[in-house]
Scaffold this motif. Structure first.
Motif, PDB file in Angstrom:
ATOM      1  N   VAL A 163       0.845  -1.198   0.000  1.00  0.00           N
ATOM      2  CA  VAL A 163       0.000   0.000   0.000  1.00  0.00           C
ATOM      3  C   VAL A 163       0.883   1.251   0.000  1.00  0.00           C
ATOM      4  O   VAL A 163       1.851   1.324   0.749  1.00  0.00           O
ATOM      5  CB  VAL A 163      -0.913   0.024   1.247  1.00  0.00           C
ATOM      6  CG1 VAL A 163      -1.750   1.297   1.288  1.00  0.00           C
ATOM      7  CG2 VAL A 163      -1.812  -1.210   1.281  1.00  0.00           C
ATOM      8  N   ALA A 164       0.511   2.208  -0.840  1.00  0.00           N
ATOM      9  CA  ALA A 164       1.118   3.542  -0.793  1.00  0.00           C
ATOM     10  C   ALA A 164       0.085   4.459  -0.148  1.00  0.00           C
ATOM     11  O   ALA A 164      -1.035   4.585  -0.650  1.00  0.00           O
ATOM     12  CB  ALA A 164       1.437   4.019  -2.208  1.00  0.00           C
ATOM     13  N   CYS A 175       4.548   5.306   3.229  1.00  0.00           N
ATOM     14  CA  CYS A 175       3.750   6.500   3.525  1.00  0.00           C
ATOM     15  C   CYS A 175       4.421   7.716   2.943  1.00  0.00           C
ATOM     16  O   CYS A 175       5.642   7.843   3.025  1.00  0.00           O
ATOM     17  CB  CYS A 175       3.771   6.785   5.024  1.00  0.00           C
ATOM     18  SG  CYS A 175       2.601   5.930   5.927  1.00  0.00           S
ATOM     19  N   MET A 176       3.619   8.621   2.441  1.00  0.00           N
ATOM     20  CA  MET A 176       4.149   9.945   2.110  1.00  0.00           C
ATOM     21  C   MET A 176       3.750  10.894   3.206  1.00  0.00           C
ATOM     22  O   MET A 176       2.575  11.237   3.336  1.00  0.00           O
ATOM     23  CB  MET A 176       3.542  10.448   0.808  1.00  0.00           C
ATOM     24  CG  MET A 176       4.168   9.890  -0.425  1.00  0.00           C
ATOM     25  SD  MET A 176       3.446  10.670  -1.865  1.00  0.00           S
ATOM     26  CE  MET A 176       4.171  12.308  -1.749  1.00  0.00           C
ATOM     27  N   ALA A 183       4.135  -0.728  -5.089  1.00  0.00           N
ATOM     28  CA  ALA A 183       2.827  -0.578  -4.433  1.00  0.00           C
ATOM     29  C   ALA A 183       1.691  -0.850  -5.426  1.00  0.00           C
ATOM     30  O   ALA A 183       1.716  -0.361  -6.551  1.00  0.00           O
ATOM     31  CB  ALA A 183       2.692   0.818  -3.846  1.00  0.00           C
ATOM     32  N   GLU A 184       0.716  -1.629  -4.970  1.00  0.00           N
ATOM     33  CA  GLU A 184      -0.425  -1.967  -5.832  1.00  0.00           C
ATOM     34  C   GLU A 184      -1.632  -1.088  -5.527  1.00  0.00           C
ATOM     35  O   GLU A 184      -2.502  -0.874  -6.350  1.00  0.00           O
ATOM     36  CB  GLU A 184      -0.867  -3.418  -5.573  1.00  0.00           C
ATOM     37  CG  GLU A 184       0.194  -4.457  -5.752  1.00  0.00           C
ATOM     38  CD  GLU A 184      -0.013  -5.651  -4.819  1.00  0.00           C
ATOM     39  OE1 GLU A 184      -1.159  -5.929  -4.420  1.00  0.00           O
ATOM     40  OE2 GLU A 184       1.002  -6.288  -4.476  1.00  0.00           O
ATOM     41  N   MET A 200      -1.719   4.065 -14.266  1.00  0.00           N
ATOM     42  CA  MET A 200      -0.753   2.969 -14.054  1.00  0.00           C
ATOM     43  C   MET A 200      -1.433   1.687 -13.583  1.00  0.00           C
ATOM     44  O   MET A 200      -0.752   0.718 -13.250  1.00  0.00           O
ATOM     45  CB  MET A 200       0.289   3.390 -13.000  1.00  0.00           C
ATOM     46  CG  MET A 200       1.109   4.595 -13.415  1.00  0.00           C
ATOM     47  SD  MET A 200       2.390   5.024 -12.206  1.00  0.00           S
ATOM     48  CE  MET A 200       1.415   5.561 -10.810  1.00  0.00           C
ATOM     49  N   GLY A 201      -2.757   1.708 -13.498  1.00  0.00           N
ATOM     50  CA  GLY A 201      -3.479   0.497 -13.106  1.00  0.00           C
ATOM     51  C   GLY A 201      -3.454   0.204 -11.618  1.00  0.00           C
ATOM     52  O   GLY A 201      -3.694  -0.932 -11.203  1.00  0.00           O
ATOM     53  N   MET A 202      -3.176   1.220 -10.798  1.00  0.00           N
ATOM     54  CA  MET A 202      -3.208   0.969  -9.345  1.00  0.00           C
ATOM     55  C   MET A 202      -4.657   0.896  -8.877  1.00  0.00           C
ATOM     56  O   MET A 202      -5.559   1.470  -9.491  1.00  0.00           O
ATOM     57  CB  MET A 202      -2.501   2.102  -8.577  1.00  0.00           C
ATOM     58  CG  MET A 202      -1.010   2.174  -8.838  1.00  0.00           C
ATOM     59  SD  MET A 202      -0.217   3.533  -7.919  1.00  0.00           S
ATOM     60  CE  MET A 202       0.140   2.718  -6.361  1.00  0.00           C
TER      61      MET A 202
END
Ligand code: HPA
Length: 273
Positions: free
Chosen positions: A25-26, A78-79, A106-107, A224-226
């Motif tokens: 996870v992003a 994490c950002m 990250a997906e 990007m397909g996330m």
């Protein structure tokens, strides 16, 4: 090589040895969630300023770094701090961190933000699951030569916010007894808050909340397909809905107050993804 793509690759190459795992996870931390990493099992941190050519936020309270850690058993990047279009960066730089996190593996992109509430049923401190968005005046980050490595020229946008992730968040909120509204988030450029007439326009267009981020990141991630999901913390009623003028301090204060519940909702949702 496309220059925008090349820049993302360069950023990735410069930090890849410091990335401790492939994140699932992003998570982009909006105002109020800045201290989220305190609740994570942190494995590594990379200051944005240490990444060559990486856009660094100039907003007080938005200072930035990537934080890698586990939320329960889930590897998360994490950002802490994001850059906004109003800071003067080209839109390709605003979405560069999103693209970089995809390159890290990250997906899922979990977007959070603070917003102004347009839907009259919202109060300061309400949470809104983002079901869809409206982009208003911020340039589309996919303008320019298409970057085939990321995705196709004309990406479908019918379901940007993943339905399964939405139902996980909905179910989590219910289990945690956290009231969760659902609605449409509109991104304007900022940095000025909206005028009352603009808020009226946005309400007529179908927006429930307004802010200065998130949509451009969602467009780049969708390209990007996330899998994408988002929650907005309504920090204030939008302009013209009260007699009070809006201030950045008020937004931060309200977001900080809502932070403990927001943190819980984010953590329990990620654990169930
Ligand atoms: N407008 C735009 N962005 C915001 C607001 C608002 O009222 N509150 C928090 N972010």
């Amino acid at each position: 090589m496309n220059q925008v793509y090349e820049k993302v690759v360069k950023c990735y190459e410069s930090i890849k040895d410091r990335i401790p795992f492939k994140p699932k996870v992003a998570l982009v931390l909006g105002s109020g969630l800045g201290n989220y990493a305190d609740t994570m099992d942190v494995k590594a941190e990379i200051d944005y300023s240490a990444i060559e050519q990486f856009p660094v936020s100039t907003v007080p309270g938005h200072a930035g770094k990537f934080i890698f850690g586990y939320v329960k058993d889930v590897p998360v990047v994490c950002m802490k701090g994001r850059v906004h279009y109003y800071e003067g960066y080209p839109i390709s730089d605003v979405v560069l961190p999103t693209r970089l996190m995809k390159m890290m593996g990250a997906e899922i992109l979990f977007l959070t933000n603070a917003s102004g509430g347009i839907n009259p049923s919202y109060g300061a401190g309400s949470f809104m699951l983002i079901r869809d968005h409206i982009s208003c005046f911020a340039p589309n980050p996919l303008i320019g030569e298409n970057i085939e490595e990321f995705g196709c020229r004309f990406p479908d946008m019918s379901t940007v916010y993943d339905r399964e992730l939405q139902s996980v968040i909905r179910k989590t909120a219910k289990e945690c007894d956290i009231p969760l509204a659902e609605g449409i988030y509109a991104q304007l450029t900022g940095p000025s808050f909206e005028s009352p007439a603009e808020i009226k326009m946005l309400r007529i267009l179908g927006a429930d909340a307004v802010g200065m981020s998130t949509v451009v990141e969602a467009i780049a991630a969708n390209h990007m397909g996330m899998k994408i999901c988002g929650i907005s913390c309504v920090a204030n009623l939008a302009a013209g809905m009260t007699d009070q003028p809006l201030t950045h301090e008020e937004v931060q204060e309200a977001s900080n107050k809502a932070a403990p519940l927001f943190r819980q909702l984010v953590t329990e949702s990620i654990a169930s993804f």
